[in-house]
Write an enzyme that holds these catalytic residues in place. Structure first.
Site, PDB file in Angstrom:
ATOM      1  CE  LYS A  53      -0.236  -0.049   5.015  1.00  0.00           C
ATOM      2  NZ  LYS A  53      -0.763  -0.632   6.265  1.00  0.00           N
ATOM      3  NE  ARG A 153      -6.877   0.392  10.297  1.00  0.00           N
ATOM      4  CZ  ARG A 153      -5.762   0.656  10.040  1.00  0.00           C
ATOM      5  NH1 ARG A 153      -4.624   1.395  10.362  1.00  0.00           N
ATOM      6  NH2 ARG A 153      -5.130  -0.959   9.372  1.00  0.00           N
ATOM      7  CE1 TYR A 296       9.784  32.957  -1.029  1.00  0.00           C
ATOM      8  CE2 TYR A 296       9.755  30.111  -1.283  1.00  0.00           C
ATOM      9  CZ  TYR A 296       9.508  31.412  -1.687  1.00  0.00           C
ATOM     10  OH  TYR A 296       9.058  31.399  -3.114  1.00  0.00           O
ATOM     11  CG  MET A 344       6.307  23.619  -4.460  1.00  0.00           C
ATOM     12  SD  MET A 344       4.772  24.769  -4.831  1.00  0.00           S
ATOM     13  CE  MET A 344       4.301  25.983  -3.497  1.00  0.00           C
TER      14      MET A 344
HETATM   15  C1  LIG Z   1      -0.079  -1.844   7.011  1.00  0.00           C
HETATM   16  C2  LIG Z   1      -0.782  -2.693   7.296  1.00  0.00           C
HETATM   17  C3  LIG Z   1      -0.066  -3.903   7.667  1.00  0.00           C
HETATM   18  C4  LIG Z   1       1.461  -3.491   7.481  1.00  0.00           C
HETATM   19  O1  LIG Z   1       2.133  -3.092   8.926  1.00  0.00           O
HETATM   20  P1  LIG Z   1       3.662  -3.106   8.935  1.00  0.00           P
HETATM   21  O2  LIG Z   1       3.463  -2.541  10.340  1.00  0.00           O
HETATM   22  O3  LIG Z   1       3.928  -1.967   8.113  1.00  0.00           O
HETATM   23  O4  LIG Z   1       3.751  -5.130   8.945  1.00  0.00           O
HETATM   24  C5  LIG Z   1      -0.553  -5.426   7.650  1.00  0.00           C
HETATM   25  N1  LIG Z   1      -1.832  -5.513   7.887  1.00  0.00           N
HETATM   26  C6  LIG Z   1      -3.301  -4.060   7.752  1.00  0.00           C
HETATM   27  C7  LIG Z   1      -4.144  -4.516   8.247  1.00  0.00           C
HETATM   28  C8  LIG Z   1      -2.176  -3.117   7.557  1.00  0.00           C
HETATM   29  O5  LIG Z   1      -3.260  -2.059   7.234  1.00  0.00           O
END
Ligand SMILES: *Cc1c(COP(=O)(O)O)cnc(C)c1O
Length: 403
Positions: A53, A153, A296, A344
């Site tokens: 991700k 969550r 700046y 920037m």
């Molecule tokens: C991001 C995530 C992981 C991975 O976590 P790490 O600490 O980076 O290994 C595993 N499960 C879910 C649901 C996540 O959102």
């Protein structure tokens, strides 16, 4: 470690980075070494799923996916957050299983089915729409039930689970392939009590699912820190995020892991190797007198005659503006402090003490150069965040080169 060995389009003779102003290098050897370690820890019976991700935590999802799917060591599958991340991996040619953690709009559930993707299921409305999408396509939809155990969550509560299970039993178009949960407090502590409670709750929900007659192929809970500090959480699948990139999830995780390894009689504790180096080239050098203001807001005034290097990197690229006057970069193996505010698209560093510095010199913003290092943990510490955020925010448009 640059130039010659960069994998890149071969239609230009000069090293590809010569024309880049800022880029990210991915160390393939380091990645393989990390993946091999986690494969050893997980074993060969457990599905090792590389979490890609957020552009593989800023490392470049396509580059990392290709490395993760090399023959040995090899991740078995991928996890992503969005449908588009999953589809990009499919377009890159990956046929392996891909689990989508995040919500998918109802109008796009047909793409989940068509792409043979795994979908995290955490609400009933999506289930109804997914059934319809699967029925229309004549194919089955694969879901992994997200179970709430204490992170608050996504996830079904234990109380809602029975009605969800009843609904799933009556849905021939839905295959409940897995169930999973996620730990709230496993990397920020050496105290495992909360994680154990979550694991217990998860086990009770798994029992409920089994009693409902649903056979799960994949039960999973572990992120990197869980695999490292509570191996019993590995179950059928491990969702490996930060560890594959060569980072410990936290200092506490490293300490817990080391203590457990030493207690088990290990003489050497395995090391993780950071995979990412963020580089830029000096765009311009200039000599400024003592007492001159830089950048700046005139937040820096030189205390001596100073040689400044202007770097073509700024907060738009993901170099946090709060690092103004705080951090440093590496040039010719020396530390060069950031002077004035990060702009920037530009920033200025003091290279007065760097011998023979020249325009076009390679600068390391994050990573190692010679014996020196700027770690993601150090930058995170300077601005009150975690290393996950520092690498994740490196702009996706910067080239990722596997070296
Ligand atoms: C991001 C995530 C992981 C991975 O976590 P790490 O600490 O980076 O290994 C595993 N499960 C879910 C649901 C996540 O959102």
């Amino acid at each position: 470690m640059t130039s010659g060995s960069v994998t890149s389009p071969v239609d230009r003779p000069a090293p590809v980075t010569a024309d880049l102003s800022s880029w990210v290098e991915i160390d393939a050897k380091a990645y393989r070494s990390n993946l091999a370690l986690f494969r050893r820890l997980a074993g060969h019976e457990v599905e090792l799923s590389a979490v890609l991700k957020a552009n593989a935590y800023g490392h470049g999802a396509t580059a990392i996916a290709a490395l993760a799917r090399e023959p040995e060591p090899r991740a078995d599958s991928f996890c992503v957050f969005t449908l588009d991340e999953a589809l990009a991996l499919r377009r890159a040619g990956h046929r392996c299983d891909i689990l989508i953690f995040g919500p998918v709009g109802r109008g796009r559930l047909a793409e989940v089915v068509a792409g043979d993707l795994r979908l995290a299921l955490f609400d009933i409305d999506t289930l109804a729409a997914l059934e319809a999408a699967a029925a229309r396509s004549g194919r089955k939809a694969r879901v992994h039930l997200k179970v709430e155990t204490g992170t608050r969550r996504f996830g079904f509560d234990a109380e809602e689970l029975p009605s969800v299970l009843a609904r799933l039993q009556a849905s021939p178009a839905i295959v409940v392939e897995g169930a999973f949960t996620h730990f709230a407090n496993i990397e920020d502590t050496t105290d495992q009590r909360y994680a154990r409670e979550q694991l217990d709750r998860f086990r009770r929900s798994l029992d409920d699912i089994a009693r409902a007659g649903i056979r799960l192929a994949r039960r999973h809970a572990a992120c990197t820190a869980a695999l490292l500090t509570m191996p019993e959480t590995a179950l059928d699948l491990v969702r490996l995020g930060i560890g594959q990139f060569g980072f410990w999830p936290s200092k506490e995780t490293r300490l817990s892991f080391r203590a457990a390894a030493e207690a088990a009689g290990a003489t050497t504790v395995p090391t993780l190797r950071p995979v990412l180096t963020w580089k830029a080239r000096i765009a311009q050098l200039k000599q400024v007198p003592r007492g001159a203001y830089v950048g700046y807001g005139c937040t820096w005034q030189t205390t001596r005659e100073t040689r400044l290097a202007v770097l073509p990197v700024g907060y738009a690229d993901g170099y946090d503006r709060r690092l103004s006057n705080q951090s440093w970069v590496l040039v010719r193996g020396c530390r060069a402090p950031v002077r004035g505010r990060v702009c920037m698209n530009l920033m200025m560093v003091d290279v007065t003490d760097v011998p023979e510095v020249a325009p076009g010199d390679e600068v390391v913003l994050l990573g190692s150069q010679g014996a020196q290092e700027v770690s993601a943990e150090q930058l995170a510490g300077l601005i009150g965040t975690i290393h996950y955020e520092v690498t994740t925010r490196i702009h996706a448009d910067l080239p990722r080169l596997v070296v």
